[in-house]
Design an enzyme around this catalytic site. Structure first.
Site, short mmCIF file in Angstrom:
data_model
loop_
_atom_site.label_atom_id
_atom_site.label_comp_id
_atom_site.label_asym_id
_atom_site.label_seq_id
_atom_site.Cartn_x
_atom_site.Cartn_y
_atom_site.Cartn_z
N SER A 31 9.84 -3.88 1.37
CA SER A 31 10.28 -3.34 0.09
C SER A 31 10.04 -4.27 -1.09
O SER A 31 10.17 -3.84 -2.24
CB SER A 31 11.76 -2.98 0.17
OG SER A 31 11.96 -1.90 1.07
N HIS A 66 20.61 8.31 -2.00
CA HIS A 66 20.71 7.78 -3.36
C HIS A 66 20.83 8.85 -4.43
O HIS A 66 21.11 8.53 -5.59
CB HIS A 66 19.48 6.90 -3.65
CG HIS A 66 19.32 5.77 -2.68
ND1 HIS A 66 18.36 5.77 -1.70
CD2 HIS A 66 20.01 4.62 -2.53
CE1 HIS A 66 18.44 4.66 -0.99
NE2 HIS A 66 19.44 3.94 -1.47
N CYS A 81 15.16 2.35 -2.86
CA CYS A 81 15.07 3.73 -2.38
C CYS A 81 13.64 4.02 -1.90
O CYS A 81 12.69 4.04 -2.69
CB CYS A 81 15.46 4.70 -3.49
SG CYS A 81 15.28 6.42 -3.04
#
Length: 641
Positions: free
Chosen positions: A333, A373, A386
């Site tokens: 990420s 989310h 996310c």
């Protein structure tokens, strides 16, 4: 009556022949003696000077002396590699001498097992006669004395004192500096520096890894010579006074590393495996470059046994592997910040929201997200990491735009920092797919979402991750890292000539602001706070799968066998408002980035900030003095000046 006269005549004839022969022989001998005397007179009187010079050369010889290897220091002058005196034992194989007998005799006074004895005998067999071979390095004073007093029992064996390379901080700098070792036959060449006679000296060492190898010629120096008296067989009799030629030490190398930060970085990993790189966002100087676990380079200088090397090589945490430069991993990420910049540069609004119900359906499968989310914009998607948002955004961008942005941030390339063996990693695009997959050269849409969250084919190094964070923090220059500050007092180029980063500053500022929220209310809110007043750190966590989850080959987080767990990442910079330092931390198979990597990045960054005099004064700034108020109730804390 005639018989006596006949006899007398015969005697006289024979005497006459004898006298003639004796005269001729005597004349020949006299002529030979005269010629020999003349020659001797000529040599002693006319050629005296020439032969006196040749006689001196026959009597004395010059023995090469290895030069002191150049020092290696950190940015503040702390010694990272130096030399110290070394008692060593040498043996020169003599004619009509059995080396096995000599070595077995030595084994009675020194700790030499059978394997070591056989290795010494092999080295003696490969060395020229009368060339000393090191039998044992770094012997104690007691061992040194025991051999010296038994010199008559050990012909050809000498105990002398030289210098040995030493690394005061053991393994903290081993992957950066490397180590030195004995010269092998493969190292010697017919021409060039490696053809010099000093290469055969038993005390000479060359660089094997890291900077010791890359800067070997600069660190070597120039050998000297010691005048010695030798016998007719060329064996040393004694040292001759005068005539020595001093050796020239190697050049001193100063690194950009900070000793305190490097030591702290290795300490933070403990028993874990991983890497950490810390850079100056203004100059590009690398302040720390840690690979854990490490190894003690001093043991390699002395020489490892086969069992010791095997233990290091077979340990699953791979201490011999430089995980900061030569190991590549999916960025996970942390890659999302670069995808966000690519989206902004492509005209996608940061305010656009994408609903995240905890998953995303595409291509006949359900792609998971680590949270639910809801409607999410770019800022919140970075803060909360996310996946659903970046699945969707990356599909709109396509692989080529994402790859181009990632490369402009420094991913997928090697940097000239002076250490060999650096890996470029892989930033895939459609051209890569055509080159690497001849049977299926088409980039399929289903491959893009994985690329958008730093998975799939993507591979990076910890150094590249730190460079990307430094460029994001700087916002103006495409910084290049610098590890070597100077060699022999001559500075190496810094990042002042780095090209422009060529991104819209507003786009970078927006992503930096979102990275600030990661450590205040996002994924690293509990582990990314450095606790230094108004100085705070911004960053991005990452959890990258090392294996495919399909078929039970991988495990998420810290569950299951160590080698199947996720890799933990954190990249960031501090202070948030005026970035000075960028950092990238990888914990190999550490699980979640927020739990394993962020705390280590926080502690290392904290030390860097506290060591900076300007930032320390800001951190230690006293509160505003109290002021009197008009109602007479006393001072008010923190009032206006």
């Amino acid at each position: 009556m005639t018989q006596p006269s006949i006899i007398l005549s015969d005697v006289n004839a024979r005497q006459s022949v004898f006298h003639r022969r004796a005269f001729l022989l005597g004349g020949g001998i006299a002529a030979g003696i005269a010629a020999l005397g003349g020659r001797l007179g000529y040599l002693q009187l006319v050629e005296n000077a020439r032969y006196a010079k040749l006689s001196t050369s026959n009597q004395f010889n010059f023995r090469l002396v290895p030069p002191p290897r150049g020092l290696i220091t950190d940015r503040n002058g702390a010694i990272l590699a130096t030399n110290r005196p070394n008692f060593r034992l040498l043996y020169a194989r003599q004619k009509d001498q059995d080396p096995e007998t000599v070595i077995s005799t030595l084994a009675a006074y020194l700790p030499m097992d059978e394997a070591r004895q056989q290795r010494i005998l092999k080295d003696l067999g490969n060395a020229p006669r009368n060339t000393p071979v090191a039998i044992m390095e770094d012997i104690t004073w007691e061992q040194f004395s025991a051999v010296n007093i038994r010199g008559t029992e050990l012909p050809g064996v000498t105990a002398d004192m030289g210098e040995v390379r030493v690394y005061p901080h053991g393994g903290a700098f081993a992957h950066v500096i490397g180590y030195v070792a004995k010269v092998n036959k493969e190292d010697i060449t017919e021409t060039g520096p490696n053809a010099e006679p000093i290469m055969l000296h038993p005390g000479f060492r060359i660089g094997r890894q890291g900077l010791e190898k890359a800067l070997d010629l600069e660190l070597r120096g120039r050998p000297g010579a010691q005048k010695v008296e030798v016998d007719a067989r060329g064996r040393q009799v004694r040292l001759a006074p005068g005539g020595d030629v001093p050796a020239t030490p190697g050049k001193e190398v100063q690194l950009s590393l900070d000793m305190d930060l490097q030591l702290r970085g290795l300490e933070l990993f403990g028993e874990e495996s991983g890497a950490a790189v810390l850079m100056d966002c203004r100059s590009g100087d690398i302040l720390a470059m840690v690979s854990a676990p490490s190894f003690d380079a001093n043991r390699f200088v002395r020489g490892l046994s086969g069992a010791e090397y095997k233990a290091l090589a077979e340990y699953d945490h791979k201490p011999l592997f430089n995980k900061a430069l030569t190991a590549t991993y999916p960025p996970g990420s942390t890659f999302k910040t670069l995808v966000a910049v690519a989206a902004l540069e492509a005209g996608i609004s940061a305010d656009m929201t994408i609903n995240c119900p905890g998953h995303w359906n595409f291509g006949g499968r359900r792609w998971r997200c680590d949270g639910v989310h809801g409607p999410t914009n770019m800022h919140d998607a970075i803060a909360s990491s996310c996946d659903t948002y970046f699945y969707t955004i990356s599909l709109r961008l396509g692989p080529d735009r994402i790859a181009d942005t990632a490369r402009r941030f420094g991913l997928g390339q090697a940097f000239d920092i002076g250490i060999p063996g650096q890996k470029k990693g892989l930033i895939p695009d459609t051209a890569y797919k055509r080159r690497a997959f001849l049977r299926d050269p088409v980039w399929h849409p289903g491959e893009t979402p994985s690329f958008g969250i730093g998975q799939g084919y993507t591979l990076v190094t910890a150094l590249q991750q730190c460079v990307a964070a430094a460029r994001m923090a700087n916002g103006r220059k495409a910084l290049v890292p610098r590890l070597i500050r100077s060699v022999g007092g001559v500075p190496r180029p810094d990042a002042s000539a780095a090209p422009d980063l060529d991104f819209d500053p507003a786009h970078l500022a927006l992503v930096r602001e979102a990275m600030g929220s990661v450590t205040t209310r996002g994924t690293a809110a509990r582990t990314g706070q450095i606790g230094l007043g108004d100085v705070r750190m911004s960053g991005k966590t990452g959890t990258a799968q090392g294996y495919n989850y399909n078929g039970g080959r991988g495990v998420h987080g810290t569950a299951g066998p160590w080698h199947l767990r996720d890799h933990a990442w954190f990249t960031g910079f501090a202070p948030h408002d005026t970035p000075r330092y960028a950092i990238a931390v990888l914990v190999e198979h550490g699980g979640f980035g927020a739990q394993a990597a962020a705390p280590r990045a926080r502690d290392l960054m904290r030390l860097a900030l506290l060591k900076d005099p300007e930032l320390r004064s800001r951190i230690e700034r006293p509160p505003a003095p109290p002021v009197e108020v008009a109602d007479g109730r006393g001072p008010v804390e923190g009032g206006p000046a």
